[in-house]
Every structure is written in structure tokens, then in C-alpha cells.
Write a protein that holds these residues in place. Structure first.
Motif: not given
Length: 200
Positions: A139-143, A170-174, A133-137, A55-57
Motif C-alpha cells: 500500500e505504502r509503496s503504491a502511494w 523492498a519493493r520495486i514498481l515500474a 506487513k507485506q500488505q502495508k508495504v 510502512s505503517s504505524s
């Protein structure tokens, strides 16, 4: 909408060093598209699956780790170079020669460490805590969610299933319609079950 699945897989892949590589095979992409199409025929849900290698470099952590490596390795390498290159009959003092050698050696070690870390991201593990790590996940999933306009579906039924392999989560957004029916606890429970499968 099912065709968006493959697009999202590519879109979710974080670009690292100018390289964009597909994570899933063409066959796996097709299976995902078919399953999403089946799901969308049975429900009003609009589902996008996104799989990211990471999710991030983590560039700030990579730079910190590279700098530490360069600091630790440069002095012994300067000493080795001095043993090889320095002769007492040279017009330059030993201390001055060490200073002249230190900067290019430091920069070379720094560059080599960055290349090594980019090639083997697992080397970053000690420098990245779980919260980051959770923060980057997140941010990326929201993007990816907003990039695919899943917040603006006709019936409020957009769903993003975001999988980040390096972070093993994993993250689920709805969209609002799904969120009202399932709620944050339900989405979180599903995401945790998915993440558990990724970790195994």
C-alpha cells in the motif's frame, strides 16, 4: 529527476505521532542522487529511491496490544492502590472504590502502553503477521509510486525502489515501458535480492 530521490526519501517516511524524521544522512542522500543521475544518463529510466523507517504505524495492532496490556495490568494495580488508599473507616465500600480506581488506572496503563509501543515499534512484532506487513508495504509503496507520478513518465520508464526498514523488505514498481521489458518476475527477483541485503 535525480533530485526527486531525496524528495522521495522524505515522502516515503511514514509520519508517526506528528514526527517526520529523515532516515538517511545528507551524505547518503547525495550518494543516492549521484548514482541515480549516473544511471539516468546511461538509460532512459527515471528512478526514485524511497526509504521508509516503517510502512505503517499499525495503529489497530498497537491499540489491541495496548488494550491487552491494560487489561492484564489494571487489576493488580487496582489491588496495590487499594492496599495503599483504602481504610475500613471510609464511607465508601471496597467494591465501589475498586470500580472508581479501575477506570483511571486502565486509561493510564493504556496510554503508557501506546507511548511505549510508539517509542519501540519492535514491541509490535508478535501482533503483526507477515501478510499484514507485506500488505502495508504494498500500500505504502503504491502511494509513493503514484505520489511521484512514476506511472506517467514520458517514455514509460519510471522506477520506484521502495525500502521499508522495519519490515525488512523492498519493493520495486515500474512504469509500463520497464514492466514490459523486465516483467513481474524480473522485478520480484530484484526486490527479493534487495530485501535479502536489508535483512543482513
Amino acid at each position: 529527476m535525480a533530485a526527486l530521490a531525496a524528495v522521495a526519501v522524505a515522502a516515503a517516511e511514514h509520519q508517526v505521532g506528528g514526527n517526520m524524521k529523515m532516515i538517511l544522512t545528507e551524505s547518503e542522500n547525495k550518494q543516492i542522487e549521484e548514482r541515480i543521475a549516473q544511471l539516468e544518463r546511461k538509460t532512459s529510466g527515471e528512478v526514485v529511491v524511497a526509504v521508509a523507517r516503517r510502512s505503517s504505524s499499525y495503529s489497530s495492532s498497537a491499540m489491541l496490544l495496548s488494550s491487552i496490556a491494560a487489561l492484564l495490568l489494571s487489576i493488580p494495580l487496582v489491588n496495590v492502590a487499594m492496599d495503599v488508599l483504602y481504610r475500613p473507616d471510609l464511607a465508601i465500600q471496597a467494591v465501589n472504590m475498586q470500580m472508581i480506581l479501575y477506570i483511571p488506572i486502565f486509561l493510564c496503563v493504556l496510554a503508557a502502553a501506546r507511548v511505549l509501543i510508539n517509542r519501540f515499534p519492535a514491541l509490535l512484532a508478535p501482533a503483526i503477521n507477515t501478510a499484514k506487513k507485506q500488505q502495508k508495504v504494498q500500500e505504502r509503496s503504491a502511494w509513493v509510486f503514484y505520489e511521484n507520478r512514476l506511472y506517467n513518465t514520458k517514455e514509460g520508464t519510471g522506477v520506484l525502489l521502495y525500502i521499508s526498514l522495519h519490515e525488512r523488505t523492498a519493493r520495486i514498481l515500474a512504469d509500463a515501458g520497464i514492466y514490459q521489458k523486465i516483467g513481474q518476475d524480473g522485478l520480484q527477483d530484484m526486490a527479493e535480492k534487495l530485501a535479502l541485503g536489508i535483512r543482513q
